[in-house]
Design an enzyme around this catalytic site. Structure first.
Site, PDB file in Angstrom:
ATOM      1  N   CYS A  74     -14.454 -22.768  19.489  1.00 17.86           N
ATOM      2  CA  CYS A  74     -13.734 -22.826  18.215  1.00 17.86           C
ATOM      3  C   CYS A  74     -12.833 -24.048  18.239  1.00 17.86           C
ATOM      4  O   CYS A  74     -12.370 -24.452  19.302  1.00 17.86           O
ATOM      5  CB  CYS A  74     -12.920 -21.541  18.052  1.00 17.86           C
ATOM      6  SG  CYS A  74     -11.694 -21.572  16.743  1.00 17.86           S
TER       7      CYS A  74
ATOM      8  N   ASP B 143       0.860  -1.185   0.000  1.00 19.48           N
ATOM      9  CA  ASP B 143       0.000   0.000   0.000  1.00 19.48           C
ATOM     10  C   ASP B 143       0.899   1.240   0.000  1.00 19.48           C
ATOM     11  O   ASP B 143       2.081   1.180   0.335  1.00 19.48           O
ATOM     12  CB  ASP B 143      -0.968  -0.026   1.195  1.00 19.48           C
ATOM     13  CG  ASP B 143      -2.187   0.867   0.954  1.00 19.48           C
ATOM     14  OD1 ASP B 143      -2.224   1.593  -0.052  1.00 19.48           O
ATOM     15  OD2 ASP B 143      -3.104   0.847   1.799  1.00 19.48           O
TER      16      ASP B 143
HETATM   17  N1  GUN Z   1      -6.517   1.096   3.166  1.00 20.01           N
HETATM   18  C1  GUN Z   1      -7.771   1.215   3.637  1.00 20.01           C
HETATM   19  N2  GUN Z   1      -8.499   2.062   2.856  1.00 20.01           N
HETATM   20  C2  GUN Z   1      -7.677   2.466   1.877  1.00 20.01           C
HETATM   21  C3  GUN Z   1      -7.860   3.326   0.738  1.00 20.01           C
HETATM   22  O1  GUN Z   1      -8.932   3.896   0.503  1.00 20.01           O
HETATM   23  N3  GUN Z   1      -6.768   3.488  -0.090  1.00 20.01           N
HETATM   24  C4  GUN Z   1      -5.573   2.856   0.147  1.00 20.01           C
HETATM   25  N4  GUN Z   1      -4.566   3.083  -0.687  1.00 20.01           N
HETATM   26  N5  GUN Z   1      -5.380   2.057   1.212  1.00 20.01           N
HETATM   27  C5  GUN Z   1      -6.429   1.868   2.053  1.00 20.01           C
HETATM   28 ZN    ZN Z   2      -9.809 -20.645  17.719  1.00 18.88          ZN
END
Ligand code: GUN
Ligand code: ZN
Length: 491
Positions: free
Chosen positions: A279, A91
């Protein structure tokens, strides 16, 4: 090797099991990418394989900001830094932009960095506009996001071994969401990511999330995987996959664990309230409830197990054609999920176009089942029944005088009329509904009688109809309209 080439293997509703190629091998979807925090150097991302991860996601901006991590990533690559040769998505820092508003990097810089450290899926520096801001702000942010998307595509061209995500924004303005999706699709990306929805998830506005997904999906190519940014809670997987989302990321497993929370597919519990461990994961079967309750690492591991378990359930239900049933089950867990399921029935006509024509027997589980895509399809296809002469439509099993009629239809809610000859056929004949049928809820009755009326209207010129039913049906308000076309016999 060229990335992407999304191959779809099975479908149910708008959900699909598919496979796409990255620079580090194939990934089967739907899938969830655990978020790896690069600051926790003890993390060995390869550990995530044992839960079922095929891919991870980390944050290039955090690495970029830390001189030591940055040098190491540039020298050895992101895979070595994280200790895995699984595909890695990075990201861009957009989320930091959203949370703290202080990102000291440009779109071009962070993309170049993602490219240089060998990310398999790069993300431009989009602007995650929060829900319910002014339209002006949402439109202005979107303009910037789209410019950055274009710039990103020129830096990371298609058909290389690096993939690029086209992020869709637009806040809670559905026309801006559509514009955003159209703009991104016009540029062309290897995956598309729906962003800016985390606040909606946190405030349980799932029905708005559904609207956003549906607004966006209609403008994105079906042949490309869709990532839903920030949706890591397993409770939502069935719904989001049913609407065509393929990739998810979860920081939730770790964030919840740190806050002492124990995830289940029906919701989240406070670990300190646990008296039992409901679980069967390796953690819950090898530690005591006291040990799990007070240990964030054990909680995180449990959270990962149940997260991946749910994704496997979703995949199995796609394979067998029971994804709608799974949605209905999950949506009984929280009132906000009920609202979301009701919203989904609004989209049945669209879902119907993608939904396979035959599948798992239809299980009627709640009044929302009355509005399933299969029921809509049945209604739409009533014009295939062309009848003439004397026609009996009956709710009763016994019709000794059937020989007196040229055609006999039975009524089964929510579908309505079906020819006796199709009593064993999919979908009506095989549908499992609560007994007795005449006591079923109002939604199912109304849909069934609407379909009776439709059959009458379509054939009134050539046929004479008798509707034979008990009082439970005969008192329904739609009977008035039906009486215009049929003789009513109450049993
Ligand atoms: N992580 C959570 N939401 C977003 C978003 O809208 N854009 C990006 N790049 N990362 C995220
Ligand atoms: Zn568990």
């Amino acid at each position: 090797m060229s990335a992407a080439e999304f191959e779809i293997l099975h479908k149910d509703l708008m959900g699909r099991i598919g496979k796409f190629r990255t620079g580090h091998g194939y990934v089967e979807t739907p899938t969830i990418m655990p978020v790896i925090n690069p600051n926790l150097i003890t993390i060995n991302a390869d550990e995530m394989r044992k839960y079922g991860a095929e891919m991870v996601i980390t944050n290039a901006y955090i690495i970029y900001k830390n001189a030591e991590l940055r040098e190491e990533a540039l020298q050895t690559g992101i895979h070595s830094l994280l200790g895995t040769d699984m595909p890695v998505m990075t990201d861009s820092g957009s989320y930091q932009l959203f949370e703290y508003r202080d990102v000291e990097v440009s779109n071009a810089e962070i993309l170049e960095f993602q490219r240089d450290i060998g990310s398999d899926i790069c993300v431009p520096l989009d602007i995650p506009t929060p829900p319910y801001v002014s339209r002006r702000k949402a439109a202005k942010d979107l303009e910037t996001t789209l410019k950055r998307l274009s710039e990103a595509r020129s830096m990371i061209p298609p058909r290389g071994d690096r993939m690029l995500a086209g992020v869709v924004q637009g806040s809670t303005f559905m026309d801006l969401r559509e514009e955003s999706a159209k703009g991104a699709a016009g540029i062309g990306f290897d995956i598309y990511a729906i962003g800016g929805v985390v606040p909606l998830l946190e405030s349980y506005r799932f029905e708005v999330l559904l609207d956003i997904i549906m607004a966006v999906k209609r403008h994105l190519p079906l042949s490309v995987p869709i990532h839903l940014f920030g949706a890591g809670h397993p409770m939502l997987f069935a719904l989001a996959v049913a609407l065509g989302c393929d990739i998810f990321d979860s920081a939730a497993y770790a964030i919840y664990a740190k806050a002492g929370r124990y995830i289940t597919s029906e919701g989240t519990k406070r670990a300190r309230d646990l008296q039992f461990l409901p679980c069967a994961c390796p953690i819950c079967t090898s530690y005591t409830v006291d040990e799990v309750r007070n240990n964030a690492d054990l909680l995180a591991a449990h959270n990962l197990w149940v997260t991946f378990e749910e994704m496997r359930k979703v995949k199995q239900s796609i394979k067998e054609g029971s994804l709608w049933e799974l949605c209905e089950m999950r949506c009984r867990a929280h009132p906000a999920m009920v609202t979301a399921l009701r919203r989904m029935t609004r989209y049945s006509a669209i879902l119907e176009r993608y939904d396979p024509v035959t599948k798992h027997p239809f299980f009627y589980l709640s009044e929302c089942s009355a509005h399933r895509p299969e029921v809509m399809r049945y209604s739409r296809r009533l014009n295939r029944f062309r009848v003439s002469g004397n026609v009996l439509i009956t709710t009763s099993r016994s019709h000794e005088d059937a020989r007196d009629f040229d055609h006999v239809f039975m009524i089964k809610p929510p579908f309505g009329p079906y020819p006796v000859e199709l009593a064993e056929s999919y979908p009506v004949g095989q549908a499992e509904i609560p007994a007795p049928a005449e006591r079923i809820d109002e939604d199912a009755k109304a849909v069934a009688l609407h379909n009776v009326l439709r059959l009458l209207e379509l054939n009134s010129a050539k046929a004479r109809f008798v509707l034979r039913c008990d009082r439970n049906w005969a008192n329904h308000p739609l009977i008035e309209a039906i009486k215009k076309y049929a003789e009513l016999q109450i049993e």
